[in-house]
Design a protein around this motif. Structure first.
Motif, PDB file in Angstrom:
ATOM      1  N   HIS A  51       0.867  -1.182   0.000  1.00  0.00           N
ATOM      2  CA  HIS A  51       0.000   0.000   0.000  1.00  0.00           C
ATOM      3  C   HIS A  51       0.907   1.235   0.000  1.00  0.00           C
ATOM      4  CE1 HIS A  51      -3.701   2.086   0.178  1.00  0.00           C
ATOM      5  NE2 HIS A  51      -3.517   2.576   1.396  1.00  0.00           N
ATOM      6  N   ASN A  52       0.829   2.089   1.009  1.00  0.00           N
ATOM      7  CA  ASN A  52       1.720   3.249   1.082  1.00  0.00           C
ATOM      8  C   ASN A  52       2.680   3.142   2.265  1.00  0.00           C
ATOM      9  OD1 ASN A  52       0.633   4.716  -1.161  1.00  0.00           O
ATOM     10  ND2 ASN A  52      -1.141   5.218   0.108  1.00  0.00           N
ATOM     11  N   GLY A 112      -0.834  -3.018  -2.916  1.00  0.00           N
ATOM     12  CA  GLY A 112       0.112  -2.032  -3.417  1.00  0.00           C
ATOM     13  C   GLY A 112       1.537  -2.551  -3.423  1.00  0.00           C
ATOM     14  N   THR A 113       2.357  -1.938  -4.284  1.00  0.00           N
ATOM     15  CA  THR A 113       3.760  -2.350  -4.390  1.00  0.00           C
ATOM     16  C   THR A 113       4.643  -1.112  -4.509  1.00  0.00           C
ATOM     17  OG1 THR A 113       2.986  -4.317  -5.601  1.00  0.00           O
ATOM     18  CG2 THR A 113       5.348  -3.888  -5.620  1.00  0.00           C
ATOM     19  N   PRO A 114       4.855  -0.399  -3.377  1.00  0.00           N
ATOM     20  CA  PRO A 114       5.719   0.787  -3.437  1.00  0.00           C
ATOM     21  C   PRO A 114       7.203   0.399  -3.446  1.00  0.00           C
ATOM     22  CG  PRO A 114       4.923   0.489  -1.207  1.00  0.00           C
ATOM     23  CD  PRO A 114       4.260  -0.573  -2.049  1.00  0.00           C
ATOM     24  N   GLU A 148       4.595  -5.447 -10.072  1.00  0.00           N
ATOM     25  CA  GLU A 148       5.318  -4.281 -10.555  1.00  0.00           C
ATOM     26  C   GLU A 148       5.181  -3.120  -9.578  1.00  0.00           C
ATOM     27  OE1 GLU A 148       4.994  -3.317 -14.781  1.00  0.00           O
ATOM     28  OE2 GLU A 148       3.669  -5.058 -14.999  1.00  0.00           O
ATOM     29  N   ALA A 149       6.204  -2.278  -9.540  1.00  0.00           N
ATOM     30  CA  ALA A 149       6.149  -1.079  -8.707  1.00  0.00           C
ATOM     31  C   ALA A 149       5.001  -0.188  -9.163  1.00  0.00           C
ATOM     32  CB  ALA A 149       7.466  -0.322  -8.790  1.00  0.00           C
ATOM     33  N   ASN A 150       4.249   0.347  -8.195  1.00  0.00           N
ATOM     34  CA  ASN A 150       3.166   1.267  -8.552  1.00  0.00           C
ATOM     35  C   ASN A 150       3.422   2.674  -8.017  1.00  0.00           C
ATOM     36  OD1 ASN A 150       2.700   0.945  -5.845  1.00  0.00           O
ATOM     37  ND2 ASN A 150       0.652   0.051  -6.046  1.00  0.00           N
ATOM     38  N   ASP A 151       4.697   2.959  -7.719  1.00  0.00           N
ATOM     39  CA  ASP A 151       5.036   4.284  -7.204  1.00  0.00           C
ATOM     40  C   ASP A 151       6.195   4.909  -7.975  1.00  0.00           C
ATOM     41  OD1 ASP A 151       7.009   2.558  -6.309  1.00  0.00           O
ATOM     42  OD2 ASP A 151       7.201   3.529  -4.344  1.00  0.00           O
ATOM     43  N   TYR A 199       8.505  -6.395 -17.653  1.00  0.00           N
ATOM     44  CA  TYR A 199       8.645  -6.352 -16.194  1.00  0.00           C
ATOM     45  C   TYR A 199       9.766  -7.273 -15.727  1.00  0.00           C
ATOM     46  CZ  TYR A 199       7.534  -7.418 -11.321  1.00  0.00           C
ATOM     47  OH  TYR A 199       7.598  -7.646  -9.967  1.00  0.00           O
TER      48      TYR A 199
END
Length: 255
Positions: A51-52, A112-114, A148-151, A199
């Motif tokens: 997540h975050n 999520g993936t930060p 995959e990174a989402n940030d 990826y």
């Protein structure tokens, strides 16, 4: 990380990974145990991200701490569980027995993936460590992810970590992608030509070459290696996770 790993077990990827890390911490403690106690050949941070949120994944008295000396890790599991394990019975069969299983971290699934933030977090830890221990064995960063990174682009902080070095060599960054898709893992490749998508190629490009002593250990485990072999596994199953952590943390000498 809530999906079942490799479709071969009802256990979640997060559960399999946390068990592998807890087992690794136990094995490191045993390897470094001498008559006077556990020697601090390793300082280990366990960083969780989702997540975050990015931060220490230790529980119990170590909660909130980052790099922890191995002797303190050995002395402070969050709890010790009793688990069933099948062992050889000496006659070609298996019998079930009960073993103790120290637990330092628990599986958490929070979406999520930060990854970029997590690698930046690791960079700060490693940079500070090197400023205080410039002649140490090169630090090793193991990134385990299922997506995959989402940030943002993780290749930028990955390159920054790999640009750091001790007097003994550059910092090592290894990456493992944990699968829920089944199929054969791609383990310690020396090229991205056989990887299935962009990826996977990104994670390969973020991964350091295996040093010679780790290549030797990998070869002993039956892997095909070359001078270009990277510390990277894609589409990992349970066995691959364990082997990755084992080979990726092998020190060349413990005296």
């Amino acid at each position: 990380m809530s999906d079942p790993i490799g479709r071969e077990t009802p256990r979640s990827k997060a559960s399999v990974v946390s068990d592998a890390i807890n087992r690794l911490l136990t094995e490191l403690s045993v390897k470094c145990a001498k008559e006077e106690g556990v020697r601090d050949y390793f300082h280990v941070a366990v960083v969780g991200y989702g997540h975050n949120s990015v931060g220490s994944a230790y529980g119990g008295t170590l909660a909130g701490r980052d790099l922890v000396p191995l002797s303190q890790i050995a002395e402070n599991p969050a709890r010790v569980e009793q688990r069933s394990k099948k062992v050889p019975d000496g006659a070609g069969g298996l019998v079930e027995t009960t073993v103790t299983f120290p637990v330092w971290m628990d599986p958490v699934n929070n979406g999520g993936t930060p990854m970029r933030q997590a690698i930046e977090y690791a960079h700060r830890l490693v940079d500070k460590w090197l400023s205080e221990h410039p002649a140490c064995f090169p630090p090793i960063v193991l990134n385990l992810t299922d997506g995959e990174a989402n940030d943002g682009d993780p290749t930028v902080p990955a390159a920054a970590i790999q640009s750091l070095a001790s007097a003994d060599g550059p910092v090592l960054l290894f990456n493992l992608h944990v699968s829920d898709a089944g199929g054969s893992p791609v383990t310690f490749p020396d090229s991205d030509s056989g990887l299935p998508d962009a990826y996977a190629r990104t994670l390969f490009g973020m991964s350091s070459p295996l040093p010679s002593h780790m290549r030797s250990y990998a070869a002993q485990e039956g892997f095909s290696v070359s001078d270009g072999t990277r510390g990277f596994v894609y589409n990992a199953d349970i066995t691959s996770v364990v082997q990755f952590l084992d080979i990726g943390t092998r020190a060349s000498d413990l005296r």
